[in-house]
Design a protein around this motif. Structure first.
Motif, PDB file in Angstrom:
ATOM      1  N   SER A   1       0.827  -1.203   0.000  1.00 25.38           N
ATOM      2  CA  SER A   1       0.000   0.000   0.000  1.00 25.38           C
ATOM      3  C   SER A   1       0.862   1.254   0.000  1.00 25.38           C
ATOM      4  N   ASN A   2       0.278   2.342  -0.491  1.00 22.59           N
ATOM      5  CA  ASN A   2       0.946   3.633  -0.352  1.00 22.59           C
ATOM      6  C   ASN A   2       0.983   4.016   1.115  1.00 22.59           C
ATOM      7  N   ALA A   3       2.143   4.369   1.614  1.00 21.84           N
ATOM      8  CA  ALA A   3       2.299   4.649   3.040  1.00 21.84           C
ATOM      9  C   ALA A   3       1.937   6.079   3.408  1.00 21.84           C
ATOM     10  N   GLY A   4       1.808   6.956   2.418  1.00 20.01           N
ATOM     11  CA  GLY A   4       1.488   8.344   2.716  1.00 20.01           C
ATOM     12  C   GLY A   4       2.673   9.131   3.229  1.00 20.01           C
ATOM     13  N   VAL A   5       3.888   8.629   2.999  1.00 22.93           N
ATOM     14  CA  VAL A   5       5.085   9.320   3.467  1.00 22.93           C
ATOM     15  C   VAL A   5       5.768   9.987   2.284  1.00 22.93           C
ATOM     16  N   THR A   6       5.936  11.287   2.337  1.00 23.45           N
ATOM     17  CA  THR A   6       6.627  12.016   1.279  1.00 23.45           C
ATOM     18  C   THR A   6       7.557  13.032   1.901  1.00 23.45           C
ATOM     19  N   ASP A   7       8.403  13.631   1.080  1.00 26.75           N
ATOM     20  CA  ASP A   7       9.187  14.753   1.572  1.00 26.75           C
ATOM     21  C   ASP A   7       8.342  16.017   1.445  1.00 26.75           C
ATOM     22  N   SER A   8       8.898  17.162   1.794  1.00 25.92           N
ATOM     23  CA  SER A   8       8.131  18.391   1.895  1.00 25.92           C
ATOM     24  C   SER A   8       7.532  18.831   0.575  1.00 25.92           C
ATOM     25  N   ALA A   9       8.079  18.376  -0.534  1.00 24.71           N
ATOM     26  CA  ALA A   9       7.558  18.787  -1.837  1.00 24.71           C
ATOM     27  C   ALA A   9       6.869  17.648  -2.569  1.00 24.71           C
ATOM     28  N   GLY A  10       6.619  16.516  -1.897  1.00 28.62           N
ATOM     29  CA  GLY A  10       5.965  15.392  -2.539  1.00 28.62           C
ATOM     30  C   GLY A  10       6.829  14.701  -3.567  1.00 28.62           C
ATOM     31  N   HIS A  11       8.136  14.733  -3.383  1.00 30.96           N
ATOM     32  CA  HIS A  11       9.047  14.201  -4.390  1.00 30.96           C
ATOM     33  C   HIS A  11       9.255  12.695  -4.288  1.00 30.96           C
ATOM     34  N   ARG A  12       8.728  12.055  -3.239  1.00 35.40           N
ATOM     35  CA  ARG A  12       8.844  10.605  -3.179  1.00 35.40           C
ATOM     36  C   ARG A  12       7.619  10.048  -2.444  1.00 35.40           C
ATOM     37  N   MET A  13       7.289   8.787  -2.744  1.00 33.98           N
ATOM     38  CA  MET A  13       6.162   8.120  -2.116  1.00 33.98           C
ATOM     39  C   MET A  13       6.617   6.743  -1.695  1.00 33.98           C
ATOM     40  N   LEU A  14       6.471   6.405  -0.416  1.00 36.59           N
ATOM     41  CA  LEU A  14       6.927   5.117   0.077  1.00 36.59           C
ATOM     42  C   LEU A  14       5.786   4.116   0.140  1.00 36.59           C
ATOM     43  N   PHE A  15       6.120   2.827  -0.021  1.00 37.37           N
ATOM     44  CA  PHE A  15       5.157   1.747   0.058  1.00 37.37           C
ATOM     45  C   PHE A  15       5.329   1.010   1.393  1.00 37.37           C
ATOM     46  N   THR A  16       4.261   0.429   1.902  1.00 33.53           N
ATOM     47  CA  THR A  16       4.329  -0.337   3.135  1.00 33.53           C
ATOM     48  C   THR A  16       3.534  -1.625   2.960  1.00 33.53           C
ATOM     49  N   ILE A  17       3.893  -2.670   3.706  1.00 34.72           N
ATOM     50  CA  ILE A  17       3.250  -3.981   3.588  1.00 34.72           C
ATOM     51  C   ILE A  17       2.132  -4.116   4.613  1.00 34.72           C
ATOM     52  N   ASP A  18       0.938  -4.465   4.145  1.00 37.32           N
ATOM     53  CA  ASP A  18      -0.217  -4.698   5.019  1.00 37.32           C
ATOM     54  C   ASP A  18      -0.422  -3.573   6.025  1.00 37.32           C
ATOM     55  N   GLN A  19      -0.195  -2.374   5.572  1.00 38.53           N
ATOM     56  CA  GLN A  19      -0.393  -1.189   6.396  1.00 38.53           C
ATOM     57  C   GLN A  19       0.605  -1.075   7.548  1.00 38.53           C
ATOM     58  N   ALA A  20       1.602  -1.965   7.615  1.00 37.10           N
ATOM     59  CA  ALA A  20       2.612  -1.841   8.665  1.00 37.10           C
ATOM     60  C   ALA A  20       3.396  -0.550   8.458  1.00 37.10           C
ATOM     61  N   ARG A  21       3.636   0.142   9.507  1.00 34.66           N
ATOM     62  CA  ARG A  21       4.331   1.419   9.413  1.00 34.66           C
ATOM     63  C   ARG A  21       5.811   1.213   9.140  1.00 34.66           C
ATOM     64  N   ALA A  22       6.324   1.986   8.224  1.00 36.79           N
ATOM     65  CA  ALA A  22       7.754   1.893   7.926  1.00 36.79           C
ATOM     66  C   ALA A  22       8.547   2.333   9.149  1.00 36.79           C
ATOM     67  N   GLU A  23       9.561   1.561   9.503  1.00 36.06           N
ATOM     68  CA  GLU A  23      10.426   1.930  10.625  1.00 36.06           C
ATOM     69  C   GLU A  23      11.338   3.058  10.186  1.00 36.06           C
ATOM     70  N   VAL A  24      11.307   4.139  10.909  1.00 33.34           N
ATOM     71  CA  VAL A  24      12.049   5.322  10.494  1.00 33.34           C
ATOM     72  C   VAL A  24      13.263   5.530  11.390  1.00 33.34           C
ATOM     73  N   ASN A  25      14.415   5.555  10.790  1.00 35.76           N
ATOM     74  CA  ASN A  25      15.652   5.905  11.484  1.00 35.76           C
ATOM     75  C   ASN A  25      16.049   7.289  11.007  1.00 35.76           C
ATOM     76  N   PRO A  26      16.017   8.297  11.877  1.00 41.37           N
ATOM     77  CA  PRO A  26      16.268   9.673  11.434  1.00 41.37           C
ATOM     78  C   PRO A  26      17.635   9.890  10.810  1.00 41.37           C
ATOM     79  N   SER A  27      18.559   8.962  11.043  1.00 37.41           N
ATOM     80  CA  SER A  27      19.899   9.131  10.481  1.00 37.41           C
ATOM     81  C   SER A  27      20.040   8.495   9.106  1.00 37.41           C
ATOM     82  N   LEU A  28      18.971   7.836   8.613  1.00 36.09           N
ATOM     83  CA  LEU A  28      19.018   7.160   7.324  1.00 36.09           C
ATOM     84  C   LEU A  28      17.908   7.672   6.427  1.00 36.09           C
ATOM     85  N   PRO A  29      18.095   7.578   5.125  1.00 32.22           N
ATOM     86  CA  PRO A  29      17.005   7.944   4.215  1.00 32.22           C
ATOM     87  C   PRO A  29      15.769   7.087   4.477  1.00 32.22           C
ATOM     88  N   LEU A  30      14.602   7.691   4.406  1.00 28.74           N
ATOM     89  CA  LEU A  30      13.358   6.965   4.643  1.00 28.74           C
ATOM     90  C   LEU A  30      13.218   5.754   3.739  1.00 28.74           C
TER      91      LEU A  30
END
Length: 352
Positions: A72-101
């Motif tokens: 599914s589309n995860a609804g995560v983008t950068d400030s200008a909508g330049h990328r869209m992340l996918f997630t499995i079965d609505q599981a939230r992507a684990e975010v490490n602030p020191s790494l690219p999403l």
């Protein structure tokens, strides 16, 4: 190595010194754990990333695709909508602030840079993609490119790998008696890059190898449909929309606007919605440059054996104008201004 290639490498540092990588001369005032899915490509889903009424560019302005059933589309983008992340079965992507999403996602779709400050990251032969430099492991090239058949534009698939830990972090973990297993030290992604030789930008779809196979990636890539104008990548928010007042609001950099305006009113500078310095009338600025600074333009063309300057083929002139060594002092000054002028001009047509 040719002077042109040397110049392109040097410019990565030099233009960044000109504040914000594209802002021209500066004013003196400021110096979850998830189960691997069974993939099927039967569910149709259009990439929708920006909220209704948003004035920011969104991926669905440029392309659509069919996602596997449980992706599914995860609804995560950068400030200008330049990328869209996918997630499995609505599981939230684990975010490490020191790494690219992107590295912690099941996959995603994004704009892929064709240039880094004028250096081409995607090569072509006979209109087809022949080489791609890694977006995160620059200047390494994506290895073992393979053409992807059945796509609307030239597309290639490759595998890329990214380290999740620094060498220091791995050493620290080992010293603490909790070494990180080798197969957990990195993430591998399948990437498909789409590009047109005469386009202003490119796109990438990617899927995490932990969950998806190469065939899954190819099926997803073959489902992509590009909207008319997708490779023009023109964003109206890049136009002049506010005054350029360094230190205020979202203004980027500290461009000396008087330096340009003193040469001609056609070089008056404002800011776009993202805060970057742009010419208030880019077409007028370009026309004035060609008319009044022809000597500098000709000097750059002759010294570096370039094709003629055009409104959309300006990068070499932007990168090399400051490096001329021939001509008179006045001619070299003109060539330098060509670099500065094209640096501002670029902000009106290229995403940051």
């Amino acid at each position: 190595m040719s002077r042109y290639k040397v110049g392109c490498l040097i410019i990565l540092c030099v233009l960044c010194v000109l504040s914000g990588c594209s802002t021209g001369p500066q004013s003196a005032a400021a110096s979850t754990d998830v189960t691997p899915p069974e993939v099927s490509a039967s569910a149709s889903m259009t990439a929708v990333v920006s909220p209704s009424g948003s004035d920011k560019p969104a991926m669905d302005d440029y392309l659509t695709y069919q996602l596997p059933d449980n992706l599914s589309n995860a609804g995560v983008t950068d400030s200008a909508g330049h990328r869209m992340l996918f997630t499995i079965d609505q599981a939230r992507a684990e975010v490490n602030p020191s790494l690219p999403l992107e590295w912690s996602a099941a996959g995603g779709v994004m704009f892929y840079d064709m240039y880094v400050v004028g250096i081409s990251l995607i090569g072509f032969e006979n209109g087809a993609i022949s080489s791609v430099q890694s977006r995160w492991n620059y200047p390494d090239f994506l290895p073992a490119l393979e053409d992807v058949p059945g796509c609307e534009v030239s597309a290639v698939i490759a595998e890329d790998q990214y380290s999740l830990y620094t060498a220091a972090e791995l050493e620290e973990a080992e010293a603490a008696g909790s070494p990180v297993p080798e197969d957990q030290q990195y993430v591998k992604m399948w990437f498909v890059i789409f590009a047109q030789e005469d386009g202003y930008g490119a796109y990438a779809l990617f899927l995490n190898e932990e969950y998806f196979s190469k065939d899954d990636m190819i099926k997803l890539a073959q489902s992509v449909h590009f909207i008319d104008g997708a490779f023009d990548l023109y964003d109206p928010n890049l136009q002049y929309s506010q005054e350029y007042l360094p230190g205020s609001s979202n203004i980027k950099g500290n461009v000396d606007t008087a330096y340009f305006a003193d040469k001609s009113p056609d070089f008056e500078i404002g800011a776009n919605r993202y805060g970057y310095a742009v010419f208030k009338n880019p077409a007028a600025a370009y026309a004035r440059l060609v008319e009044d600074f022809k000597t500098g333009i000709d000097l750059i063309q002759e010294e570096f054996e370039l094709e003629p300057l055009t409104p959309d083929k300006y990068l070499a002139y932007m990168n090399l104008g400051w490096q001329v060594t021939t001509g008179t002092e006045d001619e070299r000054d003109q060539a330098m201004f060509v670099t500065f002028c094209m640096d501002i001009y670029e902000n009106s047509i290229v995403f940051h």
